[in-house]
Design a protein around this motif. Structure first.
Motif, mmCIF file in Angstrom:
data_model
loop_
_atom_site.group_PDB
_atom_site.id
_atom_site.type_symbol
_atom_site.label_atom_id
_atom_site.label_comp_id
_atom_site.label_asym_id
_atom_site.label_seq_id
_atom_site.Cartn_x
_atom_site.Cartn_y
_atom_site.Cartn_z
ATOM 1 N N TRP A 64 0.830 -1.215 0.000
ATOM 2 C CA TRP A 64 0.000 0.000 0.000
ATOM 3 C C TRP A 64 0.859 1.257 0.000
ATOM 4 O O TRP A 64 0.483 2.273 -0.596
ATOM 5 C CB TRP A 64 -0.989 -0.003 1.158
ATOM 6 N N LYS A 65 2.010 1.227 0.649
ATOM 7 C CA LYS A 65 2.895 2.392 0.629
ATOM 8 C C LYS A 65 3.350 2.693 -0.798
ATOM 9 O O LYS A 65 3.404 3.857 -1.211
ATOM 10 C CB LYS A 65 4.096 2.164 1.553
ATOM 11 N N ILE A 66 3.643 1.665 -1.555
ATOM 12 C CA ILE A 66 4.037 1.858 -2.957
ATOM 13 C C ILE A 66 2.854 2.396 -3.755
ATOM 14 O O ILE A 66 3.009 3.311 -4.574
ATOM 15 C CB ILE A 66 4.584 0.550 -3.555
ATOM 16 N N ARG A 67 1.665 1.867 -3.495
ATOM 17 C CA ARG A 67 0.476 2.353 -4.197
ATOM 18 C C ARG A 67 0.217 3.828 -3.880
ATOM 19 O O ARG A 67 -0.145 4.605 -4.759
ATOM 20 C CB ARG A 67 -0.743 1.506 -3.844
ATOM 21 N N VAL A 68 0.407 4.215 -2.624
ATOM 22 C CA VAL A 68 0.233 5.612 -2.240
ATOM 23 C C VAL A 68 1.265 6.482 -2.958
ATOM 24 O O VAL A 68 0.935 7.557 -3.457
ATOM 25 C CB VAL A 68 0.330 5.791 -0.704
ATOM 26 N N THR A 77 -6.705 5.205 -1.437
ATOM 27 C CA THR A 77 -5.432 4.508 -1.274
ATOM 28 C C THR A 77 -4.861 4.793 0.118
ATOM 29 O O THR A 77 -4.350 3.889 0.784
ATOM 30 C CB THR A 77 -4.448 4.937 -2.382
ATOM 31 N N HIS A 78 -4.979 6.032 0.568
ATOM 32 C CA HIS A 78 -4.516 6.378 1.921
ATOM 33 C C HIS A 78 -5.342 5.645 2.981
ATOM 34 O O HIS A 78 -4.788 5.173 3.977
ATOM 35 C CB HIS A 78 -4.583 7.891 2.145
ATOM 36 N N LEU A 79 -6.642 5.533 2.770
ATOM 37 C CA LEU A 79 -7.482 4.814 3.733
ATOM 38 C C LEU A 79 -7.136 3.328 3.755
ATOM 39 O O LEU A 79 -7.140 2.701 4.825
ATOM 40 C CB LEU A 79 -8.962 5.023 3.404
ATOM 41 N N LYS A 96 -2.397 8.863 10.997
ATOM 42 C CA LYS A 96 -1.792 9.834 10.067
ATOM 43 C C LYS A 96 -2.353 9.672 8.662
ATOM 44 O O LYS A 96 -2.638 10.659 7.978
ATOM 45 C CB LYS A 96 -0.277 9.678 10.057
ATOM 46 N N GLU A 97 -2.514 8.427 8.205
ATOM 47 C CA GLU A 97 -3.033 8.201 6.855
ATOM 48 C C GLU A 97 -4.497 8.606 6.732
ATOM 49 O O GLU A 97 -4.913 9.133 5.707
ATOM 50 C CB GLU A 97 -2.841 6.743 6.437
ATOM 51 N N ILE A 98 -5.264 8.384 7.782
ATOM 52 C CA ILE A 98 -6.665 8.824 7.757
ATOM 53 C C ILE A 98 -6.713 10.344 7.672
ATOM 54 O O ILE A 98 -7.522 10.905 6.919
ATOM 55 C CB ILE A 98 -7.440 8.300 8.987
ATOM 56 N N GLN A 99 -5.828 11.005 8.401
ATOM 57 C CA GLN A 99 -5.793 12.474 8.354
ATOM 58 C C GLN A 99 -5.425 12.967 6.950
ATOM 59 O O GLN A 99 -5.998 13.945 6.471
ATOM 60 C CB GLN A 99 -4.814 13.026 9.389
#
Length: 125
Positions: A64-68, A77-79, A96-99
């Motif tokens: 997911w970090k790569i996708r972000v 993607t962040h969620l 942090k990612e939700i924010q």
């Protein structure tokens, strides 16, 4: 057997790795995937599903970090990364990612803040 006929065929390599993961042979899967580009691995939903099914949330977070990184303005993607962080026990990173998702799309502020409060309270929303 397709992989054995042509070990340079990436699709066969990925399918073989998925089979290895479901057979709980992570070492074989890692060996098969070592020459596949990280972006190709991260964007393959079949691999993502295999890692989720097996509970390897460290790998899921990496993917997911790569996708972000590929699509940083995509709130979903962040969620998804936040959910992976939560499953991996990284609650602060999940918040942090939700924010970030809320910042990208203020329309989800109420729902996002609900999730953040649930995580802060020690619950998994």
């Amino acid at each position: 057997y397709t992989y054995e006929l042509d070990t340079k065929y990436t699709e066969a390599r990925i399918i073989y790795a998925i089979g290895a993961l479901y057979a709980k042979d992570a070492k074989l899967a890692d060996d098969l995937l070592k020459d596949v580009s990280p972006i190709q691995i991260a964007t393959d939903d079949r691999l993502l599903s295999a890692y989720i099914t097996l509970g390897d949330f460290a790998k899921v977070v990496e993917m997911w970090k790569i996708r972000v990184a590929q699509d940083p303005k995509n709130q979903q993607t962040h969620l998804s990364l936040a959910a992976a962080y939560l499953k991996a026990g990284k609650r602060t990173e999940a918040i942090k990612e939700i924010q970030v998702a809320i910042d990208l799309n203020p329309a989800i502020k109420q729902q996002g803040e609900f999730y953040i409060n649930e995580i802060k309270a020690g619950r998994n929303p």
